[in-house]
Design a protein around this motif. Structure first.
Motif, PDB file in Angstrom:
ATOM      1  N   PRO A   1       0.824  -1.220   0.000  1.00  0.00           N
ATOM      2  CA  PRO A   1       0.000   0.000   0.000  1.00  0.00           C
ATOM      3  C   PRO A   1       0.850   1.259   0.000  1.00  0.00           C
ATOM      4  CG  PRO A   1       0.190  -0.841   2.225  1.00  0.00           C
ATOM      5  CD  PRO A   1       0.938  -1.823   1.340  1.00  0.00           C
ATOM      6  N   GLY A   2       0.205   2.372  -0.247  1.00  0.00           N
ATOM      7  CA  GLY A   2       0.884   3.636  -0.028  1.00  0.00           C
ATOM      8  C   GLY A   2       1.173   3.767   1.455  1.00  0.00           C
ATOM      9  N   GLU A   3       2.382   4.166   1.813  1.00  0.00           N
ATOM     10  CA  GLU A   3       2.766   4.182   3.219  1.00  0.00           C
ATOM     11  C   GLU A   3       1.988   5.239   3.989  1.00  0.00           C
ATOM     12  OE1 GLU A   3       7.010   4.506   3.129  1.00  0.00           O
ATOM     13  OE2 GLU A   3       7.262   2.489   2.288  1.00  0.00           O
ATOM     14  N   SER A   4       1.612   4.903   5.226  1.00  0.00           N
ATOM     15  CA  SER A   4       0.785   5.799   6.039  1.00  0.00           C
ATOM     16  C   SER A   4       1.499   7.131   6.258  1.00  0.00           C
ATOM     17  CB  SER A   4       0.469   5.148   7.385  1.00  0.00           C
ATOM     18  OG  SER A   4       1.654   4.891   8.109  1.00  0.00           O
ATOM     19  N   ASP A   5       2.685   7.088   6.765  1.00  0.00           N
ATOM     20  CA  ASP A   5       3.579   8.235   6.886  1.00  0.00           C
ATOM     21  C   ASP A   5       4.938   7.656   7.243  1.00  0.00           C
ATOM     22  OD1 ASP A   5       2.966   7.450   9.497  1.00  0.00           O
ATOM     23  OD2 ASP A   5       3.087   9.456  10.305  1.00  0.00           O
ATOM     24  N   HIS A   6       5.879   8.485   7.589  1.00  0.00           N
ATOM     25  CA  HIS A   6       7.214   7.997   7.912  1.00  0.00           C
ATOM     26  C   HIS A   6       7.557   8.363   9.349  1.00  0.00           C
ATOM     27  CE1 HIS A   6       7.836   8.282   3.346  1.00  0.00           C
ATOM     28  NE2 HIS A   6       7.597   7.032   3.676  1.00  0.00           N
ATOM     29  N   ALA A   7       8.233   7.431  10.015  1.00  0.00           N
ATOM     30  CA  ALA A   7       8.552   7.605  11.424  1.00  0.00           C
ATOM     31  C   ALA A   7       9.762   6.744  11.750  1.00  0.00           C
ATOM     32  CB  ALA A   7       7.364   7.203  12.301  1.00  0.00           C
ATOM     33  N   LEU A   8      10.307   6.970  12.937  1.00  0.00           N
ATOM     34  CA  LEU A   8      11.266   6.020  13.475  1.00  0.00           C
ATOM     35  C   LEU A   8      10.503   4.743  13.781  1.00  0.00           C
ATOM     36  CD1 LEU A   8      14.119   5.393  14.675  1.00  0.00           C
ATOM     37  CD2 LEU A   8      13.209   6.211  16.872  1.00  0.00           C
ATOM     38  N   VAL A   9      10.956   3.610  13.271  1.00  0.00           N
ATOM     39  CA  VAL A   9      10.321   2.331  13.564  1.00  0.00           C
ATOM     40  C   VAL A   9      11.300   1.465  14.349  1.00  0.00           C
ATOM     41  CG1 VAL A   9       8.743   2.390  11.606  1.00  0.00           C
ATOM     42  CG2 VAL A   9      10.994   1.340  11.330  1.00  0.00           C
ATOM     43  N   HIS A  10      10.772   0.700  15.278  1.00  0.00           N
ATOM     44  CA  HIS A  10      11.599  -0.162  16.117  1.00  0.00           C
ATOM     45  C   HIS A  10      12.013  -1.418  15.370  1.00  0.00           C
ATOM     46  CE1 HIS A  10      12.454  -3.208  19.226  1.00  0.00           C
ATOM     47  NE2 HIS A  10      12.867  -2.191  19.972  1.00  0.00           N
ATOM     48  N   GLY A  11      11.060  -2.039  14.682  1.00  0.00           N
ATOM     49  CA  GLY A  11      11.362  -3.197  13.864  1.00  0.00           C
ATOM     50  C   GLY A  11      11.214  -4.534  14.559  1.00  0.00           C
ATOM     51  N   ASP A  12      11.160  -4.542  15.904  1.00  0.00           N
ATOM     52  CA  ASP A  12      11.041  -5.808  16.642  1.00  0.00           C
ATOM     53  C   ASP A  12      10.281  -5.568  17.941  1.00  0.00           C
ATOM     54  OD1 ASP A  12      11.402  -8.518  17.179  1.00  0.00           O
ATOM     55  OD2 ASP A  12      13.422  -8.262  17.992  1.00  0.00           O
ATOM     56  N   TYR A  13       9.182  -4.806  17.840  1.00  0.00           N
ATOM     57  CA  TYR A  13       8.480  -4.374  19.038  1.00  0.00           C
ATOM     58  C   TYR A  13       7.510  -5.443  19.507  1.00  0.00           C
ATOM     59  CZ  TYR A  13       6.439  -1.161  22.421  1.00  0.00           C
ATOM     60  OH  TYR A  13       6.034  -0.556  23.598  1.00  0.00           O
ATOM     61  N   LYS A  14       7.874  -6.080  20.624  1.00  0.00           N
ATOM     62  CA  LYS A  14       7.020  -7.065  21.271  1.00  0.00           C
ATOM     63  C   LYS A  14       7.299  -7.032  22.763  1.00  0.00           C
ATOM     64  CE  LYS A  14      10.010 -11.074  20.170  1.00  0.00           C
ATOM     65  NZ  LYS A  14      11.179 -10.310  19.679  1.00  0.00           N
ATOM     66  N   LEU A  15       6.479  -7.741  23.535  1.00  0.00           N
ATOM     67  CA  LEU A  15       6.504  -7.559  24.985  1.00  0.00           C
ATOM     68  C   LEU A  15       7.859  -7.887  25.601  1.00  0.00           C
ATOM     69  CD1 LEU A  15       4.546  -6.664  27.219  1.00  0.00           C
ATOM     70  CD2 LEU A  15       4.076  -9.075  27.663  1.00  0.00           C
TER      71      LEU A  15
END
Length: 359
Positions: free
Chosen positions: A202-216
């Motif tokens: 899809p068209g990307e929602s917006d751009h941000a810093l992403v963690h990439g492995d975010y879980k508990l």
């Protein structure tokens, strides 16, 4: 993780480094953390100061997924932001000291939650507060002004085309792994899922810093009675990209009794998706998304894509683990279980694509 002694840790060299960077101390004690599948984590007591040393696994120092200096750069940039992270101390690119680049941070007190719910959180209000804190920390990551903190687009990461690169990256991971795993069994669903993702970016929602492995199990809760996140860890896969990919990934590991399979993580074991989260006091995935949308101002559109991408990512990583097990390089029961776990995860991804599994 291997014992520090097995990793040929040069304690004299570490002592000299800490003496220069932290200050003198009259004692050094080093212990290792077990159960990790990424960078090595060493707990260091330097006099009366509690520290953590992070370095790549001894046999994977060239793997970009284990770039500890990049991880340090992220943690250092996030000091003073709303993202809870451990205080940074120093980094070092001189491989002659510990055999690889490494960094040092202060040790944060608290609990990393794997399969067991801390007794102090076992009330309806605290369960809800735990989930709220977990969602809010993810929103805080996505709210970071990455250029302002020095994680500049074009230098730290390239946000444009993030989703396409994610699909390509894990398609390539599958191709690498099946060169070995196909001798044991075939998983044609992996190709089917990868092709669907490539055709439906899809068209990307917006751009941000992403963690990439975010879980508990990548956050630590402070030792307080009320749930409060003391630190977000394991930033090796962080970059600039589409924040909804992080949301889909976090949901992948959030069990939900309303889901067709209960929401358990079929790739590995319960430590990645603890079953206690399916308790009725914890929010469902739908409620999880609602809080994220409310707090972030983003709408979770194109859910099938993001959820399928998370499942495909875990299947691809699992297939790589299984390949390493078959090649004899890893003695870990979790890697062996990928033989059955990956096909099940690929089926889950197809169910998401077909609209049978969602939030």
């Amino acid at each position: 993780m291997s014992d520090p002694a097995d990793s040929a840790l040069d304690t004299a060299a570490l002592s000299s480094f800490l003496d220069r960077e932290v200050g003198p101390a009259d004692s050094l004690d080093v212990t290792g953390e077990g159960g990790g599948y990424s960078n090595e984590t060493l707990f260091v007591t330097w006099g009366d100061r509690e520290l953590v040393v992070r370095r790549p696994p001894p046999d994977e120092t060239a793997d970009t997924a284990h770039d500890v200096l990049r991880e340090y750069r992220i943690l250092d940039a996030l000091q003073g932001t709303a993202v809870p992270v451990a205080p940074t101390v120093a980094s070092c690119d001189d491989e002659s000291i510990l055999g690889a680049p490494f960094y040092v941070m202060d040790r944060v007190a608290g609990d990393v939650i794997y399969t067991e719910e801390p007794e102090r959180f076992a009330t309806p209000t605290r369960r809800e507060a735990l989930a709220d804190a977990f969602v809010d920390a993810l929103v805080a990551v996505h709210d970071v002004d990455y250029d302002a903190v020095g994680l500049v687009a074009g230098d730290f990461g390239y946000p444009e085309g993030y989703l396409e690169r994610q699909v390509e990256r894990f398609q390539e991971a599958v191709i690498w792994a099946v060169d070995t795993t196909s001798e044991e069994r075939e998983v044609p669903e992996l190709y089917e899922v990868g092709s669907w993702l490539a055709e439906n970016v899809p068209g990307e929602s917006d751009h941000a810093l992403v963690h990439g492995d975010y879980k508990l199990d990548n956050v630590m809760f402070a030792p307080d009675d009320e749930p409060h996140i003391a630190g977000v860890f394991d930033w090796e896969m962080s970059t600039l990209g589409d924040p909804l990919a992080d949301l889909g990934y976090a949901l992948h590991f959030w069990p939900d009794e309303m889901a067709p399979d209960g929401g358990t993580d079929v790739v590995a074991d319960e430590r990645f998706a603890p079953s206690f989260l399916a308790h009725g006091d914890y929010p469902t995935r739908t409620e999880f998304v609602a809080r994220y949308e409310r707090r972030s101002g983003r709408e979770f559109e194109n859910r099938r894509f993001y959820l399928a991408l998370a499942a495909f990512k875990m299947a691809a990583l699992g297939e790589m683990f299984y390949a390493r097990y078959l090649r004899g390089g890893v003695d870990d029961p979790m890697y062996e279980r990928m033989g059955e776990g990956v096909p099940a995860q690929a089926e889950r991804a197809l169910a998401i694509i077909d609209g049978e599994w969602t939030v």
